[in-house]
Motif scaffolding. Structure first.
Motif, PDB file in Angstrom:
ATOM      1  N   GLN A  13       0.769  -1.151  -0.043  1.00 27.90           N
ATOM      2  CA  GLN A  13       0.131  -0.112   0.096  1.00 27.90           C
ATOM      3  C   GLN A  13       0.926   1.181  -0.002  1.00 27.90           C
ATOM      4  O   GLN A  13       0.596   2.248  -0.519  1.00 27.90           O
ATOM      5  CB  GLN A  13      -0.885   0.032   1.407  1.00 27.90           C
ATOM      6  CG  GLN A  13      -2.025  -1.067   1.122  1.00 27.90           C
ATOM      7  CD  GLN A  13      -3.422  -0.903   1.951  1.00 27.90           C
ATOM      8  OE1 GLN A  13      -3.314   0.362   2.579  1.00 27.90           O
ATOM      9  NE2 GLN A  13      -3.953  -1.766   2.135  1.00 27.90           N
ATOM     10  N   GLY A  14       2.031   1.333   0.721  1.00 27.15           N
ATOM     11  CA  GLY A  14       3.085   2.441   0.801  1.00 27.15           C
ATOM     12  C   GLY A  14       3.528   2.585  -0.489  1.00 27.15           C
ATOM     13  O   GLY A  14       3.483   3.764  -1.178  1.00 27.15           O
ATOM     14  N   GLY A  15       3.779   1.454  -1.162  1.00 27.70           N
ATOM     15  CA  GLY A  15       4.337   1.380  -2.353  1.00 27.70           C
ATOM     16  C   GLY A  15       3.498   2.136  -3.429  1.00 27.70           C
ATOM     17  O   GLY A  15       3.792   2.667  -4.534  1.00 27.70           O
ATOM     18  N   TRP A  16       2.213   1.971  -3.341  1.00 27.59           N
ATOM     19  CA  TRP A  16       1.292   2.480  -4.434  1.00 27.59           C
ATOM     20  C   TRP A  16       1.407   3.955  -4.401  1.00 27.59           C
ATOM     21  O   TRP A  16       1.397   4.806  -5.391  1.00 27.59           O
ATOM     22  CB  TRP A  16      -0.337   2.017  -4.283  1.00 27.59           C
ATOM     23  CG  TRP A  16      -0.534   0.840  -4.451  1.00 27.59           C
ATOM     24  CD1 TRP A  16      -0.074  -0.131  -5.354  1.00 27.59           C
ATOM     25  CD2 TRP A  16      -1.810  -0.080  -3.842  1.00 27.59           C
ATOM     26  NE1 TRP A  16      -0.541  -1.173  -5.300  1.00 27.59           N
ATOM     27  CE2 TRP A  16      -1.454  -1.394  -4.493  1.00 27.59           C
ATOM     28  CE3 TRP A  16      -2.763   0.065  -2.994  1.00 27.59           C
ATOM     29  CZ2 TRP A  16      -2.471  -2.372  -4.089  1.00 27.59           C
ATOM     30  CZ3 TRP A  16      -3.403  -0.813  -2.489  1.00 27.59           C
ATOM     31  CH2 TRP A  16      -3.434  -1.978  -3.181  1.00 27.59           C
ATOM     32  N   GLU A  17       1.700   4.702  -3.174  1.00 27.20           N
ATOM     33  CA  GLU A  17       1.683   6.048  -3.168  1.00 27.20           C
ATOM     34  C   GLU A  17       2.971   6.492  -3.681  1.00 27.20           C
ATOM     35  O   GLU A  17       3.084   7.417  -4.373  1.00 27.20           O
ATOM     36  CB  GLU A  17       1.757   6.390  -1.543  1.00 27.20           C
ATOM     37  CG  GLU A  17       0.317   6.369  -1.087  1.00 27.20           C
ATOM     38  CD  GLU A  17      -0.606   7.178  -1.803  1.00 27.20           C
ATOM     39  OE1 GLU A  17      -0.551   8.631  -1.896  1.00 27.20           O
ATOM     40  OE2 GLU A  17      -1.790   6.732  -2.085  1.00 27.20           O
ATOM     41  N   VAL A  18       3.902   5.603  -3.454  1.00 29.39           N
ATOM     42  CA  VAL A  18       5.464   5.907  -3.956  1.00 29.39           C
ATOM     43  C   VAL A  18       5.540   6.005  -5.356  1.00 29.39           C
ATOM     44  O   VAL A  18       5.900   7.051  -6.043  1.00 29.39           O
ATOM     45  CB  VAL A  18       6.541   5.018  -3.331  1.00 29.39           C
ATOM     46  CG1 VAL A  18       7.702   5.136  -4.195  1.00 29.39           C
ATOM     47  CG2 VAL A  18       6.504   5.011  -2.026  1.00 29.39           C
ATOM     48  N   LYS A  19       4.618   5.196  -6.170  1.00 32.34           N
ATOM     49  CA  LYS A  19       4.570   5.065  -7.578  1.00 32.34           C
ATOM     50  C   LYS A  19       3.665   6.204  -8.133  1.00 32.34           C
ATOM     51  O   LYS A  19       4.185   6.571  -9.020  1.00 32.34           O
ATOM     52  CB  LYS A  19       3.922   3.560  -8.046  1.00 32.34           C
ATOM     53  CG  LYS A  19       4.270   3.160  -9.212  1.00 32.34           C
ATOM     54  CD  LYS A  19       3.718   1.890  -9.685  1.00 32.34           C
ATOM     55  CE  LYS A  19       3.467   1.751 -11.074  1.00 32.34           C
ATOM     56  NZ  LYS A  19       2.929   0.323 -11.475  1.00 32.34           N
ATOM     57  N   ARG A  20       2.574   6.265  -7.336  1.00 30.95           N
ATOM     58  CA  ARG A  20       1.541   7.341  -7.881  1.00 30.95           C
ATOM     59  C   ARG A  20       2.341   8.751  -7.866  1.00 30.95           C
ATOM     60  O   ARG A  20       2.237   9.533  -9.010  1.00 30.95           O
ATOM     61  CB  ARG A  20       0.626   7.330  -7.102  1.00 30.95           C
ATOM     62  CG  ARG A  20      -0.599   8.266  -7.665  1.00 30.95           C
ATOM     63  CD  ARG A  20      -2.040   8.120  -6.674  1.00 30.95           C
ATOM     64  NE  ARG A  20      -1.818   8.531  -5.427  1.00 30.95           N
ATOM     65  CZ  ARG A  20      -1.913   9.604  -5.015  1.00 30.95           C
ATOM     66  NH1 ARG A  20      -1.952  10.773  -5.885  1.00 30.95           N
ATOM     67  NH2 ARG A  20      -1.840  10.035  -3.503  1.00 30.95           N
ATOM     68  N   ILE A  21       3.038   9.239  -6.785  1.00 28.51           N
ATOM     69  CA  ILE A  21       3.576  10.372  -6.692  1.00 28.51           C
ATOM     70  C   ILE A  21       4.722  10.591  -7.552  1.00 28.51           C
ATOM     71  O   ILE A  21       4.760  11.742  -8.406  1.00 28.51           O
ATOM     72  CB  ILE A  21       4.165  10.657  -5.283  1.00 28.51           C
ATOM     73  CG1 ILE A  21       2.948  10.430  -4.222  1.00 28.51           C
ATOM     74  CG2 ILE A  21       4.859  11.763  -5.062  1.00 28.51           C
ATOM     75  CD1 ILE A  21       2.145  11.635  -4.291  1.00 28.51           C
ATOM     76  N   ARG A  22       5.409   9.663  -8.028  1.00 27.94           N
ATOM     77  CA  ARG A  22       6.513   9.581  -9.058  1.00 27.94           C
ATOM     78  C   ARG A  22       5.883   9.641 -10.758  1.00 27.94           C
ATOM     79  O   ARG A  22       6.305  10.384 -11.315  1.00 27.94           O
ATOM     80  CB  ARG A  22       7.187   8.285  -8.962  1.00 27.94           C
ATOM     81  CG  ARG A  22       8.582   8.356  -9.954  1.00 27.94           C
ATOM     82  CD  ARG A  22       9.618   9.349  -9.499  1.00 27.94           C
ATOM     83  NE  ARG A  22       9.398  10.470 -10.324  1.00 27.94           N
ATOM     84  CZ  ARG A  22      10.406  11.614 -10.334  1.00 27.94           C
ATOM     85  NH1 ARG A  22      11.108  11.546  -9.564  1.00 27.94           N
ATOM     86  NH2 ARG A  22      10.381  12.373 -11.137  1.00 27.94           N
ATOM     87  N   MET A  23       4.799   9.078 -10.554  1.00 25.85           N
ATOM     88  CA  MET A  23       4.189   8.969 -11.945  1.00 25.85           C
ATOM     89  C   MET A  23       3.473  10.213 -12.292  1.00 25.85           C
ATOM     90  O   MET A  23       3.611  10.773 -13.422  1.00 25.85           O
ATOM     91  CB  MET A  23       2.956   8.035 -12.172  1.00 25.85           C
ATOM     92  CG  MET A  23       3.340   6.482 -12.020  1.00 25.85           C
ATOM     93  SD  MET A  23       4.527   6.208 -13.181  1.00 25.85           S
ATOM     94  CE  MET A  23       4.444   4.320 -13.355  1.00 25.85           C
ATOM     95  N   GLU A  24       2.960  10.896 -11.214  1.00 23.92           N
ATOM     96  CA  GLU A  24       2.208  12.256 -11.512  1.00 23.92           C
ATOM     97  C   GLU A  24       3.383  13.301 -11.414  1.00 23.92           C
ATOM     98  O   GLU A  24       3.041  14.483 -11.361  1.00 23.92           O
ATOM     99  CB  GLU A  24       1.068  12.290 -10.330  1.00 23.92           C
ATOM    100  CG  GLU A  24       0.023  11.450 -10.537  1.00 23.92           C
ATOM    101  CD  GLU A  24      -1.037  11.412  -9.331  1.00 23.92           C
ATOM    102  OE1 GLU A  24      -0.919  12.429  -8.381  1.00 23.92           O
ATOM    103  OE2 GLU A  24      -1.915  10.821  -9.578  1.00 23.92           O
TER     104      GLU A  24
END
Ligand SMILES: Nc1ncnc2c1ncn2[C@@H]1O[C@H](COP(=O)(O)O)[C@@H](OP(=O)(O)O)[C@H]1O
Ligand SMILES: [Mg+2]
Ligand SMILES: [Mg+2]
Ligand SMILES: [Mg+2]
Length: 341
Positions: free
Chosen positions: A60-71
């Motif tokens: 779940q933490g990883g989803w945020e890490v990925k999303r913030i990088r993608m955006e």
């Protein structure tokens, strides 16, 4: 003639004893009952449950890490400087991941000690663990293992390799959770948000990663920090010579995976991981638990075990190996002085 002395009446003795017992009961009943209540309330926690929860938190933490990088909304800041003067970066990826991971674990087990690298002033998140244990865990660890909750310390690194994250070097980035029992690392999870791979292990239980078939202990490839290197190169060359292959890489989680057969993507393959500057327990505990579960070792550069309770500091450096003679490596390394690296 009756003997001289006091004649004790049996009734008197009985009354005296009863009074004495009554007094003792009065004095100790409060103490005893509160002890008994504390004993009944003593909380326990199952390490296999904590493993599954740690995996869920890391994902779940990883989803945020990925999303913030993608955006591309990192909102990069500095938290200050490391002991050696490097900028300690903080991004929205670190913070959002911390919120997801920390509150998921805290809400599920409010009575265990959880130490995260990051902190926040929010009201938290209302998430609770689904209690789902992945089949791969159930099949490798058929039985749970219950321990007293008060013996547990959980270490969270919501985003390891923040420096590389800001440089968009995605392969180095991980989220990590570690469970220590009485200071010993026993459950480790290292998740890679950009590939979705999660490495996990429980000491005495099972793991989804393994050591490689062979390692070179005589002329080792040594993986080291690329952004907090200190004098690591000279330190290694003193032991193994000037031609030693040194692999600079980001992330403590990544560097532990580089020692293993992690079957994720192409990894750099190292024979040992050495770190000479100051590092924190949330950076190394998960890797330590995984290596320990696989028969490997992570110690200070003097070969001392690292205690994962209490303070977050680890000033003694890091030496990590698996399937090679760890003590022999410690003996080969130069004398370690934490003030000179
Ligand atoms: N000298 C030091 N002081 C503080 N943290 C350090 C450190 N050396 C390494 N670290 C931390 O350990 C992790 C791995 O470092 P490296 O990539 O240099 O090997 C990074 O974690 P974070 O990215 O979670 O902060 C980094 O900040
Ligand atoms: Mg950091
Ligand atoms: Mg870290
Ligand atoms: Mg971090």
């Amino acid at each position: 003639m009756a003997p001289m002395g006091i004649r004790l009446s049996p009734l008197g003795v009985a009354v005296f004893c009863l009074l004495g017992l009554g007094l003792l009961y009065h004095l100790y009943s409060g103490v005893l009952s509160s002890r008994l209540a504390a004993f009944r309330q003593r909380k326990t926690v199952d390490l296999r449950d904590l493993l599954a929860l740690s995996m869920e938190a890391a994902v779940q933490g990883g989803w945020e890490v990925k999303r913030i990088r993608m955006e591309d909304t990192l909102e990069e800041k500095s938290k200050g400087k490391t002991k050696e003067g490097a900028l300690e970066k903080l991004t929205l990826g670190d913070l959002n991941s911390h919120r997801k991971m920390y509150y998921l674990i805290r809400n599920t087990y409010p009575y265990i000690q959880v130490n995260s690298e990051e902190h926040d002033n929010s009201d938290g998140e209302a998430t609770v663990w689904t209690r789902n244990i992945p089949d791969e865990v159930l099949s490798k660890i058929p039985e749970g293992k219950v321990v007293p909750a008060e013996s547990v310390t959980v270490w969270i690194d919501p985003l390891d390799a923040t420096q590389e994250y800001t440089e968009n070097l995605r392969k180095y980035v991980t989220t990590m959770v570690c469970v220590a029992v009485n200071g010993e690392p026993v459950v480790g999870v290292i998740h890679k948000p950009f590939t979705g791979f999660t490495a996990w292990a429980m000491v005495g239980g099972g793991a989804n990663v393994a050591p490689r078939d062979s390692y070179n202990a005589n002329a080792p490839k040594v993986i080291v920090s690329r952004s907090h290197a200190g004098k690591v190169k000279g330190f290694i060359q003193q032991a193994y010579g000037n031609n030693t292959e040194i692999i600079p890489a980001g992330g403590a989680g990544y560097k532990v995976l580089a020692l293993l057969d992690a079957s994720d993507e192409e990894y750099e393959k190292a024979d040992m991981y050495i770190h000479v500057t100051y590092i924190k327990k949330w950076d190394i505990c998960a890797g330590n638990a995984i290596l320990k579960a696989l028969g490997g070792h992570m110690t200070t550069l003097k070969g001392e075990e690292i205690d994962y309770s209490g303070s977050e500091k680890n000033p003694g450096g890091v030496l990590a190996t698996v399937s090679i003679d760890h003590d022999a490596v410690v003996k080969k390394l130069p004398a370690w002085d934490e003030n000179k690296n």
